[in-house]
Scaffold this active site. Structure first.
Site, PDB file in Angstrom:
ATOM      1  N   ASP A   1      -6.103  17.748 -15.942  1.00 44.91           N
ATOM      2  CA  ASP A   1      -6.417  16.370 -16.313  1.00 44.91           C
ATOM      3  C   ASP A   1      -6.019  16.214 -17.783  1.00 44.91           C
ATOM      4  OD1 ASP A   1      -7.648  14.033 -17.200  1.00 44.91           O
ATOM      5  OD2 ASP A   1      -9.422  14.284 -15.937  1.00 44.91           O
TER       6      ASP A   1
ATOM      7  N   LYS B   1      -7.315   4.938 -19.545  1.00 50.97           N
ATOM      8  CA  LYS B   1      -7.541   5.327 -20.941  1.00 50.97           C
ATOM      9  C   LYS B   1      -6.283   5.096 -21.779  1.00 50.97           C
ATOM     10  CE  LYS B   1     -11.561   6.229 -19.364  1.00 50.97           C
ATOM     11  NZ  LYS B   1     -11.553   7.004 -18.198  1.00 50.97           N
TER      12      LYS B   1
ATOM     13  N   ARG C   1       0.841  -1.208   0.000  1.00 52.39           N
ATOM     14  CA  ARG C   1       0.000   0.000   0.000  1.00 52.39           C
ATOM     15  C   ARG C   1       0.872   1.253   0.000  1.00 52.39           C
ATOM     16  NH1 ARG C   1      -2.128   2.715   4.348  1.00 52.39           N
ATOM     17  NH2 ARG C   1      -2.208   0.891   5.685  1.00 52.39           N
TER      18      ARG C   1
ATOM     19  N   TYR D   1     -15.160  16.395 -17.055  1.00 54.13           N
ATOM     20  CA  TYR D   1     -15.718  15.034 -16.995  1.00 54.13           C
ATOM     21  C   TYR D   1     -16.793  14.977 -15.902  1.00 54.13           C
ATOM     22  CZ  TYR D   1     -15.822  10.108 -15.618  1.00 54.13           C
ATOM     23  OH  TYR D   1     -16.222   8.856 -15.258  1.00 54.13           O
TER      24      TYR D   1
HETATM   25  C1  LIG Z   1     -11.135  12.971 -18.594  1.00 53.74           C
HETATM   26  C2  LIG Z   1     -11.363  11.933 -17.547  1.00 53.74           C
HETATM   27  N1  LIG Z   1     -10.799  12.085 -16.342  1.00 53.74           N
HETATM   28  C3  LIG Z   1     -10.984  11.177 -15.352  1.00 53.74           C
HETATM   29  C4  LIG Z   1     -11.764  10.059 -15.548  1.00 53.74           C
HETATM   30  C5  LIG Z   1     -11.950   9.066 -14.426  1.00 53.74           C
HETATM   31  O1  LIG Z   1     -11.127   7.959 -14.628  1.00 53.74           O
HETATM   32  P1  LIG Z   1     -11.418   6.492 -14.080  1.00 53.74           P
HETATM   33  O2  LIG Z   1     -12.649   5.997 -14.755  1.00 53.74           O
HETATM   34  O3  LIG Z   1     -10.171   5.743 -14.422  1.00 53.74           O
HETATM   35  O4  LIG Z   1     -11.617   6.594 -12.615  1.00 53.74           O
HETATM   36  C6  LIG Z   1     -12.361   9.855 -16.791  1.00 53.74           C
HETATM   37  C7  LIG Z   1     -13.196   8.662 -17.029  1.00 53.74           C
HETATM   38  O5  LIG Z   1     -13.823   8.517 -18.037  1.00 53.74           O
HETATM   39  C8  LIG Z   1     -12.155  10.815 -17.821  1.00 53.74           C
HETATM   40  O6  LIG Z   1     -12.726  10.684 -19.019  1.00 53.74           O
END
Ligand SMILES: Cc1ncc(COP(=O)(O)O)c(C=O)c1O
Length: 376
Positions: A165, A190, A40, A93
């Site tokens: 992000d 992703k 962890r 998002y």
């Molecule tokens: C731009 C973006 N940031 C963060 C996330 C969250 O990621 P996760 O689904 O791996 O928790 C997503 C999920 O689709 C996303 O599209």
């Protein structure tokens, strides 16, 4: 034990590491990063992934987490405490908005959304307790491109951190830290892992004080990534550059095809010359425009259903950035939790479909899209 030198990193599928004696335990505390105690806290596979992403993003250190959401949570909690305030780009998002609206608000962290027209003139929204600004390099799903350099000039003036992000752009297109961002996060789920078989996240820092806090939050809240998922993601990451080139090539060809299709009313792709930030996208994206695009057919759910049913190769899968192409439906999935007004304001209507363009042969994809559109 024979002398073994594997070319690929083995999976350290262990929750804990052993010590010979108290001297070894002391060495663990004296040489941070050289030895391991408990997965962890740190694990060789997670460290490998973190180091690789850190190098790609040009940070001073990175921490991997159990998902993109936990990466966003880690970044925010590293900086904010109860009573603090966050600015967030309105085009974000849906999961990030839900985290801020529904959860962080419960523990006393408040949020104000910055309308896209005020992205670089948000002075009036800054409060004495504002700690950070959260935005995406390219927004999901309508591909608004943020000028990170310009945004960073503003956040620096106000003494607040800029958290970007970079999931949609990836470090192949953009390195937000080099443009002035303080922290970069990714949903590693992703493009970075790329094969739709991992859920993971990463937080990359520019300053040592942020890195220390990010590490502390990750391990105290238990937001760590498992050794196996770290290994899978690190494996996928090895082909990131190659994959991104093909994602981008296919996406541009498809955007041009859709733009000229009579059943398609609008296409959002930064690679199209009529995209409002085409020039910025070109410069900030290293000449690439990414593998994500959205388009609108008739604002009629039945037409959307017929399109989906008409596709033979491309599935409806509410995620993105895998090697095979998929479509998603923002109104019913990623942006479902937004109010009707927010959805309307951003432009997410009934006919908007998001396409995550994979790395197949371009012709195959165009043929399948034509099959779908012919049913609309
Ligand atoms: C731009 C973006 N940031 C963060 C996330 C969250 O990621 P996760 O689904 O791996 O928790 C997503 C999920 O689709 C996303 O599209």
């Amino acid at each position: 034990m024979p002398h073994i030198k594997p070319k690929a990193t083995p999976i350290f599928q262990t929750s804990v590491f052993t010590f010979d004696d108290l001297n070894e335990l002391e060495l663990y505390f004296e040489q941070p990063g050289q030895r391991y105690m408990y997965s962890r806290y740190a694990n060789p596979n997670s460290d490998e992934l973190a180091n690789e992403v850190n190098e790609l993003e040009g940070g001073i250190g990175a921490v991997v987490t159990s998902s993109g959401m936990s990466a966003i949570l880690t970044a925010i909690l590293a900086i904010c405490k109860a009573g603090d305030h966050v600015l967030c780009a309105e085009e974000i998002y849906g999961g990030s908005a839900a985290l801020l609206n529904q959860e962080l608000s419960r523990i006393g962290i408040e949020v104000t959304y910055v309308p896209s027209e005020a992205t670089y003139t948000f002075d009036a929204l800054v409060q004495p307790n504002t700690q950070l600004f959260l935005a995406e390099t390219m927004s999901n799903p309508l591909l608004l491109v943020f000028d990170i350099r310009k945004l960073a000039e503003q956040t620096k003036q106000h003494g607040i951190k800029l958290v970007i992000d970079n999931t949609f752009a990836t470090p192949v297109l953009t390195n937000p830290l080099s443009l002035g961002a303080d922290i970069v996060i990714h949903s590693v789920t992703k493009y970075l892992s790329g094969h739709s078989d991992v859920t993971a996240g990463v937080v990359v820092c520019q300053a040592d004080e942020d890195l220390q806090r990010v590490q502390k939050v990750m391990l105290t809240y238990g937001l760590n990534l498992s050794p196996f998922e770290s290994w899978l993601a690190a494996r996928g990451l090895k082909t990131l550059r190659l994959r991104m080139k093909q994602h981008c090539l296919n996406a541009l060809a498809i955007a041009e095809y859709l733009e000229n299709h009579q059943k398609v009313e609008q296409v959002w792709y930064p690679g199209l010359t009529n995209h409002a930030q085409h020039r910025l996208a070109f410069e900030q994206g290293n000449g690439y425009f990414g593998g994500m695009l959205s388009f609108r057919i008739k604002d009629d759910a039945e037409a959307v259903n017929r399109f989906m049913q008409g596709l033979e190769q491309i599935p409806f899968a509410p995620s993105l950035a895998g090697v095979s192409t998929s479509i998603s439906y923002p109104l019913g999935t990623s942006h479902r939790s937004l109010s009707k007004e927010q959805q309307q304001k951003i432009g997410i209507t009934v006919g908007v479909i998001r396409l995550s363009v994979g790395i197949e042969e371009t012709e195959e994809l165009l043929t399948d899209l034509e099959r779908g559109l012919s049913k609309v």
